[in-house]
Design a protein around this motif. Structure first.
Motif, PDB file in Angstrom:
ATOM      1  N   ASN A  75       0.841  -1.179   0.000  1.00  0.00           N
ATOM      2  CA  ASN A  75       0.000   0.000   0.000  1.00  0.00           C
ATOM      3  C   ASN A  75       0.881   1.235   0.000  1.00  0.00           C
ATOM      4  O   ASN A  75       1.976   1.211   0.555  1.00  0.00           O
ATOM      5  CB  ASN A  75      -0.890  -0.002   1.247  1.00  0.00           C
ATOM      6  CG  ASN A  75      -2.120   0.856   1.086  1.00  0.00           C
ATOM      7  OD1 ASN A  75      -2.273   1.521   0.076  1.00  0.00           O
ATOM      8  ND2 ASN A  75      -2.984   0.848   2.080  1.00  0.00           N
ATOM      9  N   GLN A  76       0.413   2.308  -0.607  1.00  0.00           N
ATOM     10  CA  GLN A  76       1.163   3.560  -0.609  1.00  0.00           C
ATOM     11  C   GLN A  76       0.200   4.716  -0.785  1.00  0.00           C
ATOM     12  O   GLN A  76      -0.804   4.578  -1.469  1.00  0.00           O
ATOM     13  CB  GLN A  76       2.228   3.563  -1.700  1.00  0.00           C
ATOM     14  CG  GLN A  76       1.725   3.297  -3.091  1.00  0.00           C
ATOM     15  CD  GLN A  76       2.839   3.222  -4.111  1.00  0.00           C
ATOM     16  OE1 GLN A  76       3.658   4.110  -4.182  1.00  0.00           O
ATOM     17  NE2 GLN A  76       2.861   2.150  -4.900  1.00  0.00           N
ATOM     18  N   TRP A  77       0.480   5.837  -0.114  1.00  0.00           N
ATOM     19  CA  TRP A  77      -0.389   6.991  -0.236  1.00  0.00           C
ATOM     20  C   TRP A  77       0.333   8.275   0.152  1.00  0.00           C
ATOM     21  O   TRP A  77       1.288   8.268   0.907  1.00  0.00           O
ATOM     22  CB  TRP A  77      -1.652   6.824   0.601  1.00  0.00           C
ATOM     23  CG  TRP A  77      -1.424   6.792   2.079  1.00  0.00           C
ATOM     24  CD1 TRP A  77      -1.466   7.864   2.936  1.00  0.00           C
ATOM     25  CD2 TRP A  77      -1.136   5.661   2.888  1.00  0.00           C
ATOM     26  NE1 TRP A  77      -1.215   7.467   4.230  1.00  0.00           N
ATOM     27  CE2 TRP A  77      -1.003   6.101   4.227  1.00  0.00           C
ATOM     28  CE3 TRP A  77      -0.965   4.299   2.623  1.00  0.00           C
ATOM     29  CZ2 TRP A  77      -0.722   5.241   5.267  1.00  0.00           C
ATOM     30  CZ3 TRP A  77      -0.675   3.456   3.683  1.00  0.00           C
ATOM     31  CH2 TRP A  77      -0.560   3.933   4.983  1.00  0.00           C
ATOM     32  N   ALA A  78      -0.164   9.371  -0.405  1.00  0.00           N
ATOM     33  CA  ALA A  78       0.361  10.707  -0.118  1.00  0.00           C
ATOM     34  C   ALA A  78      -0.578  11.405   0.850  1.00  0.00           C
ATOM     35  O   ALA A  78      -1.795  11.232   0.785  1.00  0.00           O
ATOM     36  CB  ALA A  78       0.480  11.518  -1.395  1.00  0.00           C
ATOM     37  N   THR A  79       0.004  12.198   1.758  1.00  0.00           N
ATOM     38  CA  THR A  79      -0.776  12.955   2.727  1.00  0.00           C
ATOM     39  C   THR A  79      -0.362  14.419   2.673  1.00  0.00           C
ATOM     40  O   THR A  79       0.664  14.794   3.240  1.00  0.00           O
ATOM     41  CB  THR A  79      -0.562  12.401   4.157  1.00  0.00           C
ATOM     42  OG1 THR A  79      -0.820  11.005   4.160  1.00  0.00           O
ATOM     43  CG2 THR A  79      -1.480  13.093   5.146  1.00  0.00           C
ATOM     44  N   PRO A  80      -1.150  15.245   1.969  1.00  0.00           N
ATOM     45  CA  PRO A  80      -0.831  16.673   1.951  1.00  0.00           C
ATOM     46  C   PRO A  80      -1.364  17.350   3.212  1.00  0.00           C
ATOM     47  O   PRO A  80      -2.409  16.970   3.734  1.00  0.00           O
ATOM     48  CB  PRO A  80      -1.553  17.187   0.711  1.00  0.00           C
ATOM     49  CG  PRO A  80      -2.693  16.248   0.517  1.00  0.00           C
ATOM     50  CD  PRO A  80      -2.248  14.919   1.067  1.00  0.00           C
ATOM     51  N   ASN A  81      -0.624  18.322   3.710  1.00  0.00           N
ATOM     52  CA  ASN A  81      -1.044  19.094   4.873  1.00  0.00           C
ATOM     53  C   ASN A  81      -0.564  20.522   4.655  1.00  0.00           C
ATOM     54  O   ASN A  81       0.552  20.867   5.029  1.00  0.00           O
ATOM     55  CB  ASN A  81      -0.470  18.494   6.156  1.00  0.00           C
ATOM     56  CG  ASN A  81      -0.953  19.232   7.389  1.00  0.00           C
ATOM     57  OD1 ASN A  81      -1.752  20.153   7.301  1.00  0.00           O
ATOM     58  ND2 ASN A  81      -0.451  18.834   8.538  1.00  0.00           N
ATOM     59  N   MET A  82      -1.406  21.313   4.006  1.00  0.00           N
ATOM     60  CA  MET A  82      -1.056  22.676   3.613  1.00  0.00           C
ATOM     61  C   MET A  82       0.181  22.640   2.720  1.00  0.00           C
ATOM     62  O   MET A  82       0.145  22.049   1.669  1.00  0.00           O
ATOM     63  CB  MET A  82      -0.867  23.573   4.836  1.00  0.00           C
ATOM     64  CG  MET A  82      -2.141  23.742   5.656  1.00  0.00           C
ATOM     65  SD  MET A  82      -3.490  24.533   4.757  1.00  0.00           S
ATOM     66  CE  MET A  82      -2.863  26.173   4.568  1.00  0.00           C
ATOM     67  N   SER A  83       1.308  23.204   3.158  1.00  0.00           N
ATOM     68  CA  SER A  83       2.505  23.243   2.312  1.00  0.00           C
ATOM     69  C   SER A  83       3.385  22.008   2.484  1.00  0.00           C
ATOM     70  O   SER A  83       4.417  21.885   1.837  1.00  0.00           O
ATOM     71  CB  SER A  83       3.325  24.498   2.614  1.00  0.00           C
ATOM     72  OG  SER A  83       3.828  24.441   3.933  1.00  0.00           O
ATOM     73  N   LYS A  84       3.007  21.072   3.336  1.00  0.00           N
ATOM     74  CA  LYS A  84       3.792  19.860   3.589  1.00  0.00           C
ATOM     75  C   LYS A  84       3.207  18.687   2.801  1.00  0.00           C
ATOM     76  O   LYS A  84       2.017  18.646   2.519  1.00  0.00           O
ATOM     77  CB  LYS A  84       3.788  19.502   5.080  1.00  0.00           C
ATOM     78  CG  LYS A  84       4.273  20.603   5.987  1.00  0.00           C
ATOM     79  CD  LYS A  84       5.754  20.752   5.886  1.00  0.00           C
ATOM     80  CE  LYS A  84       6.235  21.767   6.908  1.00  0.00           C
ATOM     81  NZ  LYS A  84       7.562  22.210   6.683  1.00  0.00           N
ATOM     82  N   LEU A  85       4.061  17.749   2.457  1.00  0.00           N
ATOM     83  CA  LEU A  85       3.630  16.551   1.749  1.00  0.00           C
ATOM     84  C   LEU A  85       4.417  15.355   2.271  1.00  0.00           C
ATOM     85  O   LEU A  85       5.639  15.324   2.200  1.00  0.00           O
ATOM     86  CB  LEU A  85       3.849  16.700   0.240  1.00  0.00           C
ATOM     87  CG  LEU A  85       3.517  15.489  -0.627  1.00  0.00           C
ATOM     88  CD1 LEU A  85       2.058  15.082  -0.451  1.00  0.00           C
ATOM     89  CD2 LEU A  85       3.809  15.782  -2.080  1.00  0.00           C
ATOM     90  N   ALA A  86       3.709  14.395   2.837  1.00  0.00           N
ATOM     91  CA  ALA A  86       4.325  13.163   3.324  1.00  0.00           C
ATOM     92  C   ALA A  86       3.875  12.007   2.440  1.00  0.00           C
ATOM     93  O   ALA A  86       2.779  12.028   1.875  1.00  0.00           O
ATOM     94  CB  ALA A  86       3.930  12.894   4.767  1.00  0.00           C
ATOM     95  N   TYR A  87       4.721  11.000   2.323  1.00  0.00           N
ATOM     96  CA  TYR A  87       4.395   9.822   1.529  1.00  0.00           C
ATOM     97  C   TYR A  87       4.661   8.589   2.374  1.00  0.00           C
ATOM     98  O   TYR A  87       5.739   8.448   2.957  1.00  0.00           O
ATOM     99  CB  TYR A  87       5.240   9.788   0.253  1.00  0.00           C
ATOM    100  CG  TYR A  87       4.635   8.942  -0.830  1.00  0.00           C
ATOM    101  CD1 TYR A  87       3.500   9.371  -1.503  1.00  0.00           C
ATOM    102  CD2 TYR A  87       5.172   7.722  -1.166  1.00  0.00           C
ATOM    103  CE1 TYR A  87       2.923   8.602  -2.490  1.00  0.00           C
ATOM    104  CE2 TYR A  87       4.606   6.949  -2.158  1.00  0.00           C
ATOM    105  CZ  TYR A  87       3.481   7.387  -2.816  1.00  0.00           C
ATOM    106  OH  TYR A  87       2.907   6.625  -3.793  1.00  0.00           O
ATOM    107  N   THR A  88       3.682   7.719   2.471  1.00  0.00           N
ATOM    108  CA  THR A  88       3.784   6.526   3.302  1.00  0.00           C
ATOM    109  C   THR A  88       3.737   5.285   2.424  1.00  0.00           C
ATOM    110  O   THR A  88       2.912   5.196   1.512  1.00  0.00           O
ATOM    111  CB  THR A  88       2.634   6.489   4.325  1.00  0.00           C
ATOM    112  OG1 THR A  88       2.666   7.680   5.102  1.00  0.00           O
ATOM    113  CG2 THR A  88       2.757   5.286   5.248  1.00  0.00           C
ATOM    114  N   ILE A  89       4.618   4.350   2.722  1.00  0.00           N
ATOM    115  CA  ILE A  89       4.697   3.102   1.976  1.00  0.00           C
ATOM    116  C   ILE A  89       4.633   1.941   2.963  1.00  0.00           C
ATOM    117  O   ILE A  89       5.412   1.893   3.911  1.00  0.00           O
ATOM    118  CB  ILE A  89       6.013   3.007   1.181  1.00  0.00           C
ATOM    119  CG1 ILE A  89       6.133   4.187   0.225  1.00  0.00           C
ATOM    120  CG2 ILE A  89       6.110   1.687   0.439  1.00  0.00           C
ATOM    121  CD1 ILE A  89       7.511   4.335  -0.367  1.00  0.00           C
ATOM    122  N   ASN A  90       3.705   1.034   2.756  1.00  0.00           N
ATOM    123  CA  ASN A  90       3.661  -0.211   3.517  1.00  0.00           C
ATOM    124  C   ASN A  90       4.176  -1.314   2.606  1.00  0.00           C
ATOM    125  O   ASN A  90       3.838  -1.359   1.427  1.00  0.00           O
ATOM    126  CB  ASN A  90       2.244  -0.546   3.970  1.00  0.00           C
ATOM    127  CG  ASN A  90       1.759   0.381   5.063  1.00  0.00           C
ATOM    128  OD1 ASN A  90       2.537   0.963   5.788  1.00  0.00           O
ATOM    129  ND2 ASN A  90       0.463   0.532   5.161  1.00  0.00           N
TER     130      ASN A  90
END
Length: 80
Positions: free
Chosen positions: A38-53
């Protein structure tokens, strides 16, 4: 792992949008297999995190001292 793709950053509103990122496994040691589950992006205003399982396992469990089976894990990346 390698993350590639693109996203749009609007400096005026300090926001991230139009996210098109994808991760892939680029190297796995001999006797091992690693699969992204699984993988997904999480935007939070000007920040961007990417999570990979992902999960990994030994192709030949008798060659490994810890035995066979799956190991599930994950990684978080700060893209912006």
């Amino acid at each position: 792992m390698n993350i590639s793709g693109y996203y749009y950053y609007d400096g005026g509103t300090a926001s991230v949008s139009d996210i098109h990122l994808s991760a892939r496994v680029t190297y796995v040691p001999a006797l091992w297999t690693c699969e992204i589950t699984n993988q997904w992006a999480t935007p939070n205003m000007s920040k961007l995190a990417y999570t990979i399982n992902y999960r990994s396992y030994v192709n030949d469990p008798y060659s490994c001292l810890v035995g066979g089976g799956y190991w599930y894990s994950g990684a978080n990346f700060s893209i912006r």
